[in-house]
Write a protein that holds these residues in place. Structure first.
Motif: not given
Length: 489
Positions: A275-285, A460-463
């Motif tokens: 339910a709660a929006a979190g910080v978008m996860a960043r794509a790892p190297r 889109a970058s994380a996906r």
């Protein structure tokens, strides 16, 4: 009857022939496929410094999001597609046991007891009734141990066993491919939901901003300081902003339901957790790309395709073996009596058999079976080569998308920073009475629209990072040697 009196030296001869028999058909060798030395975007992917690198087997942990890690773990434990794939592995394992057993002798123990009362009105009964001392009532008992062994002189059974083992390896690779897909789809859905929730928050703020703009436009119109087109434009902008919210909310609900199904739960089970929006996860190297040729060992769908090809090759050899005669041995040891003791003197019986089956006048049908088997082998070879091409295509497309979306997200982030400064300047000017509140609200609108575009690019970058790891075959333990799968369970 004692075994030496059976005088069956052919048992030993046949056993020797079976042990040294040939195997018809060509031996299988994995076909070589042309591969480039590296991916087109490999250097650029390795130069990314956005986040920590991920261990390929559990790449989802490098996103730095405990909730994502937990959901993927739950999916790998509860997903029903994965349960079906595991059941298929069990079926293939059982088939290998049956193929192994076909090469070994088989034995069965059978017995019967009968009590009969003979009619004297039949021809046989009339003859027997004329015999002095004839008893119409009689009994019979019998107990036998029977053994048989098909001698695999030309390797047909060994080819069938080879095919069964290849099918088993393909099923295990299929399980691993399903595991990889479940982890990637779970992560993709989670990131999609995160992006939609962030966009929903921005859309609601946009509604509030456009409502304030409409309120201000109405006030100015009532005072004669604004014309009607400006008022109607403000009304349309608010309607458009409100229309965005239901669409985003619907997409979020659909993604939540899909995530629940992926986790093996009824839709609505995990909705509160998201339910709660979190910080978008960043794509790892991404540092574990390797060479394109490594996909043949690491991607389970390619391993499965190659093992299916190996099974088809073995079945072609089994079909060729039908040209040759098949020999079998049989033996019987037991006891039979019509009234005396079952294991008494003279009740023992024994027999030895040598059988042959040869489809001598059926070669046309065998030719057709071999031709069909070779056709299937050619089809699977083409499928394997095509799968290898698609695998490299997946990596190239995912890597390109990751780099481009990250570039887009970086540019949009710069634009958002500039608009944030512009909005701060407009607010400061408004507080000093230099500009109107309309200028501040319009700065808010531009900022929110830019932030929405940035959120879409970041999602889109994380996906795309998830798609890259999936294309590289991350998410399971690749076999260390050979083509057979040793999946991490």
């Amino acid at each position: 009857m004692p075994l030496p009196r059976l005088r069956l030296p052919f048992l030993l001869i046949a056993a020797g022939l079976a042990a040294t028999g040939c195997t018809v058909g060509k031996d299988y060798h994995r076909p070589e496929l042309p591969q480039a030395a590296q991916y087109r975007h490999q250097a650029a992917l390795g130069a990314r410094q956005d986040a920590d690198s991920a261990e390929l087997r559990q790449w989802w942990t490098a996103f730095g999001d405990p909730r994502l890690t937990r959901l993927v773990t739950v999916a790998l434990a509860q997903n029903l597609d994965l349960a079906q794939a595991q059941a298929r592995v069990s079926q293939a394992r059982a088939a290998t046991g049956a193929a192994d057993a076909a090469l070994l002798p088989s034995a069965s123990l059978g017995g019967q007891a009968a009590r009969a009362y003979q009619s004297v009105q039949t021809p046989l009964g009339q003859v027997l009734n004329a015999t002095p001392g004839y008893e119409r009532a009689g009994s019979a008992r019998e107990l036998n141990l029977q053994a048989s062994w098909e001698l695999d002189l030309f390797g047909g059974l060994r080819r069938e066993r080879e095919a069964a083992r290849a099918d088993y390896a393909a099923s295990e690779a299929g399980w691993a491919a399903t595991r990889l897909a479940v982890a990637a789809q779970t992560a993709d859905l989670y990131l999609t939901i995160q992006g939609l929730q962030a966009r929903l928050e921005l859309a609601r703020r946009q509604v509030d901003t456009d409502a304030a703009l409409l309120e201000l436009a109405t006030l100015l119109y009532d005072k004669g300081l604004a014309n009607e087109p400006a008022l109607r434009q403000a009304e349309a902008s608010l309607a458009q902003a409100r229309a965005v919210v239901p669409g985003l909310d619907t997409a979020r609900e659909v993604a939540l339901h899909a995530l629940d199904v992926m986790l093996g739960a009824a839709p609505g089970t995990y909705g509160n957790e998201m339910a709660a929006a979190g910080v978008m996860a960043r794509a790892p190297r991404i540092t574990a790309g390797g060479a394109p040729g490594e996909l043949l060992r690491r991607r389970p769908d390619l391993i499965a395709a190659e093992r299916r090809l190996a099974a088809a090759s073995a079945r072609t050899g089994a079909a060729v073996a039908e040209y040759y005669p098949k020999l079998s041995l049989g033996a019987l040891f037991g006891s039979a009596t019509a009234g005396g003791a079952l294991f008494g003197s003279g009740s023992g019986q024994a027999a030895g058999m040598l059988g042959m089956r040869w489809r001598l006048f059926d070669f046309s049908r065998i030719d057709a079976q071999i031709e069909a088997s070779r056709g299937q082998e050619a089809e699977l070879l083409a499928a394997y080569r095509l799968a290898a091409l698609h695998a490299v295509e997946d990596v190239e497309n995912a890597g390109s998308a990751l780099l481009r979306h990250e570039e887009q997200a970086a540019l949009l982030a710069q634009g958002v920073q500039s608009l944030e400064r512009a909005r701060a300047a407009a607010l400061a000017a408004y507080e000093k009475g230099v500009v109107s509140r309309l200028d501040v609200l319009q700065a808010d609108t531009r900022l929110l629209r830019a932030a929405d575009a940035r959120e879409q690019a970041q999602t889109a970058s994380a996906r795309a990072a998830v798609a890259t790891y999936r294309a590289l075959g991350g998410g399971w333990q690749a076999p260390q040697a050979g083509a057979e799968v040793v999946a991490a369970r």
